[in-house]
Design a protein around this motif. Structure first.
Motif, PDB file in Angstrom:
ATOM      1  N   ILE A 134       0.709  -1.428  -0.115  1.00 49.54           N
ATOM      2  CA  ILE A 134      -0.089  -0.137  -0.020  1.00 49.54           C
ATOM      3  C   ILE A 134       0.817   1.067  -0.020  1.00 49.54           C
ATOM      4  O   ILE A 134       0.418   2.055  -0.668  1.00 49.54           O
ATOM      5  N   GLU A 135       1.814   1.140   1.025  1.00 52.21           N
ATOM      6  CA  GLU A 135       2.818   2.372   0.863  1.00 52.21           C
ATOM      7  C   GLU A 135       3.556   2.668  -0.319  1.00 52.21           C
ATOM      8  O   GLU A 135       3.537   3.696  -0.750  1.00 52.21           O
ATOM      9  N   ASP A 136       4.171   1.571  -1.032  1.00 49.10           N
ATOM     10  CA  ASP A 136       4.675   1.597  -2.233  1.00 49.10           C
ATOM     11  C   ASP A 136       4.058   2.056  -3.245  1.00 49.10           C
ATOM     12  O   ASP A 136       4.595   2.809  -4.169  1.00 49.10           O
ATOM     13  N   ALA A 137       2.568   1.828  -3.214  1.00 48.68           N
ATOM     14  CA  ALA A 137       1.588   2.213  -4.427  1.00 48.68           C
ATOM     15  C   ALA A 137       1.102   3.569  -4.304  1.00 48.68           C
ATOM     16  O   ALA A 137       0.650   4.106  -5.222  1.00 48.68           O
ATOM     17  N   THR A 138       1.221   4.071  -3.200  1.00 49.34           N
ATOM     18  CA  THR A 138       1.072   5.506  -2.698  1.00 49.34           C
ATOM     19  C   THR A 138       1.930   6.701  -3.518  1.00 49.34           C
ATOM     20  O   THR A 138       3.141   6.614  -2.921  1.00 49.34           O
ATOM     21  N   PRO A 139       1.423   7.434  -4.066  1.00 43.72           N
ATOM     22  CA  PRO A 139       2.301   8.396  -4.496  1.00 43.72           C
ATOM     23  C   PRO A 139       3.032   9.412  -3.375  1.00 43.72           C
ATOM     24  O   PRO A 139       2.233   9.617  -2.347  1.00 43.72           O
ATOM     25  N   ALA A 140       4.166   9.767  -3.506  1.00 44.53           N
ATOM     26  CA  ALA A 140       4.877  10.739  -2.373  1.00 44.53           C
ATOM     27  C   ALA A 140       3.872  11.828  -2.257  1.00 44.53           C
ATOM     28  O   ALA A 140       3.389  12.570  -2.965  1.00 44.53           O
ATOM     29  N   GLY A 141       4.122  12.061  -1.033  1.00 42.74           N
ATOM     30  CA  GLY A 141       3.118  13.184  -0.584  1.00 42.74           C
ATOM     31  C   GLY A 141       1.604  13.189  -0.220  1.00 42.74           C
ATOM     32  O   GLY A 141       0.883  14.124   0.021  1.00 42.74           O
ATOM     33  N   GLN A 142       1.135  11.914  -0.867  1.00 47.44           N
ATOM     34  CA  GLN A 142      -0.364  11.832  -0.744  1.00 47.44           C
ATOM     35  C   GLN A 142      -0.503  10.660   0.558  1.00 47.44           C
ATOM     36  O   GLN A 142       0.347   9.840   0.970  1.00 47.44           O
ATOM     37  N   PRO A 143      -1.833  10.599   0.997  1.00 52.04           N
ATOM     38  CA  PRO A 143      -2.055   9.625   2.075  1.00 52.04           C
ATOM     39  C   PRO A 143      -2.290   8.370   1.731  1.00 52.04           C
ATOM     40  O   PRO A 143      -2.688   8.229   0.380  1.00 52.04           O
ATOM     41  N   HIS A 144      -1.817   7.595   2.549  1.00 51.22           N
ATOM     42  CA  HIS A 144      -2.226   6.158   1.991  1.00 51.22           C
ATOM     43  C   HIS A 144      -3.409   5.669   1.603  1.00 51.22           C
ATOM     44  O   HIS A 144      -3.416   4.486   1.553  1.00 51.22           O
ATOM     45  N   GLY A 145      -4.465   6.222   2.318  1.00 51.63           N
ATOM     46  CA  GLY A 145      -5.963   5.781   2.478  1.00 51.63           C
ATOM     47  C   GLY A 145      -6.304   4.820   3.516  1.00 51.63           C
ATOM     48  O   GLY A 145      -5.501   4.335   4.398  1.00 51.63           O
ATOM     49  N   TYR A 146      -7.389   4.595   3.484  1.00 52.24           N
ATOM     50  CA  TYR A 146      -8.251   3.755   4.524  1.00 52.24           C
ATOM     51  C   TYR A 146      -7.762   2.290   4.914  1.00 52.24           C
ATOM     52  O   TYR A 146      -7.722   1.718   5.753  1.00 52.24           O
ATOM     53  N   ALA A 147      -7.427   1.948   3.689  1.00 52.80           N
ATOM     54  CA  ALA A 147      -7.117   0.426   3.557  1.00 52.80           C
ATOM     55  C   ALA A 147      -5.740   0.304   4.348  1.00 52.80           C
ATOM     56  O   ALA A 147      -5.614  -0.841   5.018  1.00 52.80           O
ATOM     57  N   ARG A 148      -5.054   1.316   4.538  1.00 51.89           N
ATOM     58  CA  ARG A 148      -3.533   1.160   5.192  1.00 51.89           C
ATOM     59  C   ARG A 148      -3.993   1.045   6.766  1.00 51.89           C
ATOM     60  O   ARG A 148      -3.465   0.332   7.446  1.00 51.89           O
ATOM     61  N   PHE A 149      -5.251   1.943   7.223  1.00 45.71           N
ATOM     62  CA  PHE A 149      -5.660   1.904   8.591  1.00 45.71           C
ATOM     63  C   PHE A 149      -5.959   0.556   8.840  1.00 45.71           C
ATOM     64  O   PHE A 149      -5.767  -0.171   9.912  1.00 45.71           O
ATOM     65  N   ALA A 150      -6.903  -0.225   8.135  1.00 47.86           N
ATOM     66  CA  ALA A 150      -7.512  -1.415   8.242  1.00 47.86           C
ATOM     67  C   ALA A 150      -6.464  -2.726   8.372  1.00 47.86           C
ATOM     68  O   ALA A 150      -6.468  -3.322   9.153  1.00 47.86           O
ATOM     69  N   ALA A 151      -5.275  -2.354   7.390  1.00 47.55           N
ATOM     70  CA  ALA A 151      -4.238  -3.471   7.306  1.00 47.55           C
ATOM     71  C   ALA A 151      -3.399  -3.341   8.615  1.00 47.55           C
ATOM     72  O   ALA A 151      -3.176  -4.316   9.226  1.00 47.55           O
ATOM     73  N   GLU A 152      -3.244  -2.080   9.122  1.00 45.77           N
ATOM     74  CA  GLU A 152      -2.325  -1.801  10.288  1.00 45.77           C
ATOM     75  C   GLU A 152      -3.192  -2.526  11.629  1.00 45.77           C
ATOM     76  O   GLU A 152      -2.546  -2.980  12.483  1.00 45.77           O
ATOM     77  N   PHE A 153      -4.620  -2.321  11.626  1.00 46.20           N
ATOM     78  CA  PHE A 153      -5.267  -2.665  12.578  1.00 46.20           C
ATOM     79  C   PHE A 153      -5.323  -4.166  12.711  1.00 46.20           C
ATOM     80  O   PHE A 153      -4.877  -4.718  13.827  1.00 46.20           O
ATOM     81  N   GLY A 154      -5.476  -4.977  11.495  1.00 46.38           N
ATOM     82  CA  GLY A 154      -5.116  -6.248  11.377  1.00 46.38           C
ATOM     83  C   GLY A 154      -3.896  -6.589  11.861  1.00 46.38           C
ATOM     84  O   GLY A 154      -3.617  -7.816  12.833  1.00 46.38           O
ATOM     85  N   ARG A 155      -2.719  -6.229  11.582  1.00 44.83           N
ATOM     86  CA  ARG A 155      -1.229  -6.519  11.783  1.00 44.83           C
ATOM     87  C   ARG A 155      -1.164  -6.467  13.314  1.00 44.83           C
ATOM     88  O   ARG A 155      -0.839  -7.376  13.835  1.00 44.83           O
ATOM     89  N   ARG A 156      -1.691  -5.293  13.930  1.00 48.00           N
ATOM     90  CA  ARG A 156      -1.427  -5.264  15.413  1.00 48.00           C
ATOM     91  C   ARG A 156      -2.366  -6.362  16.041  1.00 48.00           C
ATOM     92  O   ARG A 156      -2.116  -6.820  17.198  1.00 48.00           O
ATOM     93  N   TRP A 157      -3.655  -6.558  15.620  1.00 42.34           N
ATOM     94  CA  TRP A 157      -4.407  -7.660  16.249  1.00 42.34           C
ATOM     95  C   TRP A 157      -3.745  -8.904  15.994  1.00 42.34           C
ATOM     96  O   TRP A 157      -3.767  -9.759  17.250  1.00 42.34           O
ATOM     97  N   PHE A 158      -3.177  -9.292  14.987  1.00 47.20           N
ATOM     98  CA  PHE A 158      -2.675 -10.791  15.188  1.00 47.20           C
ATOM     99  C   PHE A 158      -1.230 -10.706  15.777  1.00 47.20           C
ATOM    100  O   PHE A 158      -1.024 -11.717  16.519  1.00 47.20           O
ATOM    101  N   GLU A 159      -0.792  -9.568  15.915  1.00 39.55           N
ATOM    102  CA  GLU A 159       0.514  -9.476  16.855  1.00 39.55           C
ATOM    103  C   GLU A 159       0.079  -9.568  18.206  1.00 39.55           C
ATOM    104  O   GLU A 159       1.038 -10.514  19.164  1.00 39.55           O
ATOM    105  N   MET A 160      -1.139  -8.991  18.656  1.00 39.00           N
ATOM    106  CA  MET A 160      -1.355  -9.253  20.122  1.00 39.00           C
ATOM    107  C   MET A 160      -1.745 -10.687  20.296  1.00 39.00           C
ATOM    108  O   MET A 160      -1.551 -11.438  21.199  1.00 39.00           O
TER     109      MET A 160
END
Length: 180
Positions: A134-160
């Motif tokens: 997601i980060e690599d596909a996002t143009p420089a200076g642009q926000p990553h979008g909400y999919a990034r937020f959901a993916a981060e939540f999922g990553r932290r959930w599985f880490e927990m």
């Protein structure tokens, strides 16, 4: 949550065919938030259209229909987004298994905890790769979008979950040492 609300959310992003929606559910929601196949998606699209929540905005080749969300659909999605989380019955297979640990012998609890830690770690790593994509596909200076937020939540959930399973193993080992 219902399939209806998942579809409204995906349609609020952009108009799509039933096939497009099926692919997006498989690629983004399945395994993490919501599973549904085309045999569920197409009938729900018809019901949503009949209820005025979605509409056919274009027709493609071979009679495929492109659906868009209506203002009533956006209002329903917003109503659902702000409704209390407790409205739907909780379903969490991981937590259900925790309640059932007492049904296993201690060696089996250890094996299951090790499996839970390993599986959760694999999911966290996979979501880490998704976040990088997601980060690599996002143009420089642009926000990553909400999919990034959901993916981060999922990553932290599985880490927990992984960290909890490792903690459980430590507790079992400590209890074993204390009884020797």
């Amino acid at each position: 949550m219902s399939l209806r609300h998942a579809l409204l959310g995906l349609l609020a992003d952009r108009p799509q065919t039933g096939y497009d929606l099926t692919k997006r559910v498989e690629e983004t929601l399945a395994g993490y938030a919501w599973n549904a196949g085309h045999s569920q998606i197409y009938p729900e699209l018809k019901r949503m259209t009949a209820d005025g929540l979605a509409e056919v905005v274009d027709e493609g080749s071979r009679g495929s229909k492109v659906y868009g969300v209506t203002e009533a659909g956006r209002a329903e999605l917003r109503r659902w987004m702000f409704s209390p989380l407790g409205e739907a019955p909780a379903r969490n297979e991981f937590v259900l298994r925790l309640f059932m640990l007492s049904s296993l012998d201690l060696p089996d609890v250890r094996v299951l905890a090790e499996q839970m830690a390993a599986a959760s770690d694999r999911q966290a790593v996979e979501l880490g790769h998704t976040i990088k994509e997601i980060e690599d596909a996002t143009p420089a200076g642009q926000p990553h979008g909400y999919a990034r937020f959901a993916a981060e939540f999922g990553r932290r959930w599985f880490e927990m979950q992984r960290d909890w399973a490792r903690w459980l193993l430590e507790q079992l080992e400590q209890a074993h040492r204390d009884t020797e």
